[in-house]
Write a protein that holds these residues in place. Structure first.
Motif, PDB file in Angstrom:
ATOM      1  N   HIS A  76       0.719  -1.281   0.021  1.00  0.00           N
ATOM      2  CA  HIS A  76      -0.051   0.003  -0.087  1.00  0.00           C
ATOM      3  C   HIS A  76       0.899   1.361   0.204  1.00  0.00           C
ATOM      4  CE1 HIS A  76      -3.505  -2.354   0.716  1.00  0.00           C
ATOM      5  NE2 HIS A  76      -2.937  -2.876   1.947  1.00  0.00           N
ATOM      6  N   GLU A  77       2.055   1.164  -0.028  1.00  0.00           N
ATOM      7  CA  GLU A  77       3.024   2.226   0.015  1.00  0.00           C
ATOM      8  C   GLU A  77       2.736   3.435  -0.991  1.00  0.00           C
ATOM      9  OE1 GLU A  77       5.685   4.705   1.686  1.00  0.00           O
ATOM     10  OE2 GLU A  77       5.097   2.818   2.692  1.00  0.00           O
ATOM     11  N   ARG A  78       2.506   3.161  -2.322  1.00  0.00           N
ATOM     12  CA  ARG A  78       2.272   4.074  -2.999  1.00  0.00           C
ATOM     13  C   ARG A  78       1.100   4.883  -2.975  1.00  0.00           C
ATOM     14  NH1 ARG A  78       4.394   4.379  -8.311  1.00  0.00           N
ATOM     15  NH2 ARG A  78       2.657   5.045  -9.105  1.00  0.00           N
ATOM     16  N   SER A  79      -0.071   4.142  -2.587  1.00  0.00           N
ATOM     17  CA  SER A  79      -1.134   4.907  -2.053  1.00  0.00           C
ATOM     18  C   SER A  79      -1.058   5.855  -1.146  1.00  0.00           C
ATOM     19  CB  SER A  79      -2.415   3.979  -1.816  1.00  0.00           C
ATOM     20  OG  SER A  79      -2.697   3.192  -2.897  1.00  0.00           O
ATOM     21  N   ILE A  80      -0.192   5.351  -0.053  1.00  0.00           N
ATOM     22  CA  ILE A  80       0.036   6.292   1.277  1.00  0.00           C
ATOM     23  C   ILE A  80       0.802   7.501   0.883  1.00  0.00           C
ATOM     24  CG2 ILE A  80       1.229   6.351   3.372  1.00  0.00           C
ATOM     25  CD1 ILE A  80       0.511   3.029   3.535  1.00  0.00           C
ATOM     26  N   THR A  81       1.770   7.192  -0.226  1.00  0.00           N
ATOM     27  CA  THR A  81       2.817   8.256  -0.665  1.00  0.00           C
ATOM     28  C   THR A  81       1.780   9.227  -1.250  1.00  0.00           C
ATOM     29  OG1 THR A  81       4.549   6.978  -0.635  1.00  0.00           O
ATOM     30  CG2 THR A  81       4.677   8.796  -1.875  1.00  0.00           C
ATOM     31  N   PHE A  82       0.929   8.884  -2.176  1.00  0.00           N
ATOM     32  CA  PHE A  82       0.055   9.796  -2.998  1.00  0.00           C
ATOM     33  C   PHE A  82      -0.689  10.710  -2.028  1.00  0.00           C
ATOM     34  CE2 PHE A  82      -3.331  10.805  -6.140  1.00  0.00           C
ATOM     35  CZ  PHE A  82      -2.693  11.520  -6.760  1.00  0.00           C
ATOM     36  N   ILE A  83      -1.429   9.978  -0.899  1.00  0.00           N
ATOM     37  CA  ILE A  83      -2.136  10.832  -0.053  1.00  0.00           C
ATOM     38  C   ILE A  83      -1.268  11.904   0.740  1.00  0.00           C
ATOM     39  CG2 ILE A  83      -3.464  10.339   2.127  1.00  0.00           C
ATOM     40  CD1 ILE A  83      -4.445   7.628   1.345  1.00  0.00           C
ATOM     41  N   LYS A  84      -0.085  11.490   1.068  1.00  0.00           N
ATOM     42  CA  LYS A  84       0.434  12.490   1.542  1.00  0.00           C
ATOM     43  C   LYS A  84       0.867  13.678   0.658  1.00  0.00           C
ATOM     44  CE  LYS A  84       2.537   9.409   5.083  1.00  0.00           C
ATOM     45  NZ  LYS A  84       3.875   8.771   5.828  1.00  0.00           N
ATOM     46  N   ILE A  85       1.403  13.294  -0.424  1.00  0.00           N
ATOM     47  CA  ILE A  85       1.527  14.394  -1.423  1.00  0.00           C
ATOM     48  C   ILE A  85       0.373  15.292  -1.382  1.00  0.00           C
ATOM     49  CG2 ILE A  85       1.950  14.877  -4.177  1.00  0.00           C
ATOM     50  CD1 ILE A  85       3.389  12.321  -4.016  1.00  0.00           C
ATOM     51  N   LEU A  86      -1.004  14.743  -1.672  1.00  0.00           N
ATOM     52  CA  LEU A  86      -1.983  15.715  -1.625  1.00  0.00           C
ATOM     53  C   LEU A  86      -2.254  16.514  -0.471  1.00  0.00           C
ATOM     54  CD1 LEU A  86      -4.563  13.000  -3.429  1.00  0.00           C
ATOM     55  CD2 LEU A  86      -3.309  14.950  -4.574  1.00  0.00           C
ATOM     56  N   GLN A 113       7.339  12.712  -3.874  1.00  0.00           N
ATOM     57  CA  GLN A 113       7.202  12.647  -5.469  1.00  0.00           C
ATOM     58  C   GLN A 113       8.182  11.670  -5.883  1.00  0.00           C
ATOM     59  OE1 GLN A 113       7.226  17.058  -6.286  1.00  0.00           O
ATOM     60  NE2 GLN A 113       5.828  16.470  -7.775  1.00  0.00           N
ATOM     61  N   GLN A 114       9.400  11.807  -5.335  1.00  0.00           N
ATOM     62  CA  GLN A 114      10.335  10.854  -5.636  1.00  0.00           C
ATOM     63  C   GLN A 114      10.192   9.610  -5.347  1.00  0.00           C
ATOM     64  OE1 GLN A 114      12.905  12.318  -7.803  1.00  0.00           O
ATOM     65  NE2 GLN A 114      13.478   9.951  -8.089  1.00  0.00           N
ATOM     66  N   ARG A 115       9.572   9.212  -4.111  1.00  0.00           N
ATOM     67  CA  ARG A 115       9.281   7.925  -3.722  1.00  0.00           C
ATOM     68  C   ARG A 115       8.061   7.317  -4.870  1.00  0.00           C
ATOM     69  NH1 ARG A 115       7.819   7.955   2.626  1.00  0.00           N
ATOM     70  NH2 ARG A 115       9.750   8.945   3.238  1.00  0.00           N
ATOM     71  N   LEU A 116       7.388   8.408  -5.150  1.00  0.00           N
ATOM     72  CA  LEU A 116       6.283   7.672  -5.939  1.00  0.00           C
ATOM     73  C   LEU A 116       6.833   7.477  -7.279  1.00  0.00           C
ATOM     74  CD1 LEU A 116       3.098   7.148  -5.964  1.00  0.00           C
ATOM     75  CD2 LEU A 116       2.991   9.542  -7.151  1.00  0.00           C
ATOM     76  N   ILE A 117       7.785   7.991  -7.867  1.00  0.00           N
ATOM     77  CA  ILE A 117       8.418   7.703  -8.980  1.00  0.00           C
ATOM     78  C   ILE A 117       9.333   6.668  -9.053  1.00  0.00           C
ATOM     79  CG2 ILE A 117      10.313   8.836 -10.705  1.00  0.00           C
ATOM     80  CD1 ILE A 117       9.263  11.632 -10.126  1.00  0.00           C
ATOM     81  N   SER A 118      10.201   6.335  -7.835  1.00  0.00           N
ATOM     82  CA  SER A 118      10.940   5.490  -7.839  1.00  0.00           C
ATOM     83  C   SER A 118      10.477   4.135  -7.338  1.00  0.00           C
ATOM     84  CB  SER A 118      11.915   5.721  -6.586  1.00  0.00           C
ATOM     85  OG  SER A 118      11.534   5.609  -5.550  1.00  0.00           O
ATOM     86  N   SER A 119       9.125   4.122  -6.965  1.00  0.00           N
ATOM     87  CA  SER A 119       8.374   2.761  -6.634  1.00  0.00           C
ATOM     88  C   SER A 119       7.727   2.402  -7.977  1.00  0.00           C
ATOM     89  CB  SER A 119       7.422   3.011  -5.401  1.00  0.00           C
ATOM     90  OG  SER A 119       6.295   3.968  -5.913  1.00  0.00           O
ATOM     91  N   LYS A 120       7.488   1.045  -8.139  1.00  0.00           N
ATOM     92  CA  LYS A 120       6.837   0.546  -9.240  1.00  0.00           C
ATOM     93  C   LYS A 120       5.425   0.468  -8.904  1.00  0.00           C
ATOM     94  CE  LYS A 120      10.621  -1.172 -11.550  1.00  0.00           C
ATOM     95  NZ  LYS A 120      11.520  -2.101 -12.297  1.00  0.00           N
ATOM     96  N   ASN A 121       4.494   0.586 -10.087  1.00  0.00           N
ATOM     97  CA  ASN A 121       3.159   0.321  -9.657  1.00  0.00           C
ATOM     98  C   ASN A 121       3.086  -1.087 -10.284  1.00  0.00           C
ATOM     99  OD1 ASN A 121       0.263   0.249  -9.653  1.00  0.00           O
ATOM    100  ND2 ASN A 121      -0.021   1.487 -11.530  1.00  0.00           N
ATOM    101  N   GLN A 122       2.933  -2.115  -9.462  1.00  0.00           N
ATOM    102  CA  GLN A 122       2.867  -3.637  -9.750  1.00  0.00           C
ATOM    103  C   GLN A 122       1.461  -3.829  -9.637  1.00  0.00           C
ATOM    104  OE1 GLN A 122       5.753  -5.739  -7.808  1.00  0.00           O
ATOM    105  NE2 GLN A 122       7.582  -4.603  -8.328  1.00  0.00           N
TER     106      GLN A 122
END
Length: 159
Positions: free
Chosen positions: A84-94, A116-125
């Protein structure tokens, strides 16, 4: 239909008048998704994101920030897993982007850039068992939202 509605209100999609399905009004969209709010690990993430993005579009930045306490409790309780890391990261960006309305200090700008960098470096698997589905990929969705925010004099994120 909810995310199509977001694309329409941000000016990234349109529905032709001869289309068999017209865009759903916001009130109808909220009724449609209220069914899923009891699903704590499934589509609830998409619903939370939809709600935050809608508040941002409506310039309700204070409501985004105020509701983050509830979101953070939800995150800590139901989204502990790494998937769930990508979703958590995106919520924090917002949330941090909304905070810029009230304080444009450099620590907020750095936090947004860090996430933003975390989101870019993590893969949407994609995993069909993972309900953390990005209906619109978060990177693309952030570009749409950031374009909207850049029209505001107070927003100053320089990538």
């Amino acid at each position: 239909g909810a995310y199509i509605y977001l694309l329409v209100i941000f000016g990234k999609a349109s529905v032709s008048s001869d289309s068999p399905r017209q865009p759903i009004a916001q009130s109808e969209t909220m009724k449609e998704i209220s069914i899923y709010t009891q699903d704590k690990k499934g589509l609830n993430i998409a619903i939370i994101l939809y709600s935050i993005i809608l508040l941002i579009h409506q310039h309700e930045y204070n409501k985004v920030i105020e509701s983050y306490n509830g979101f953070s409790k939800y995150i800590n309780r139901y989204l502990k897993e790494e998937k769930h890391e990508r979703s958590i990261t995106f919520i924090k960006i917002l949330v941090y982007a909304s905070k810029m309305k009230y304080s444009s200090n450099t620590s907020i700008i750095h936090k947004i850039q860090e996430y933003q960098q975390r989101l870019i470096s993590s893969k949407n698997q994609y995993d069909r068992n993972n309900h953390d589905l990005e209906i619109i990929p978060y990177g693309d969705l952030w570009s749409i939202i950031e374009e909207h925010l850049q029209s505001k004099s107070w927003y100053q994120n320089e990538n």
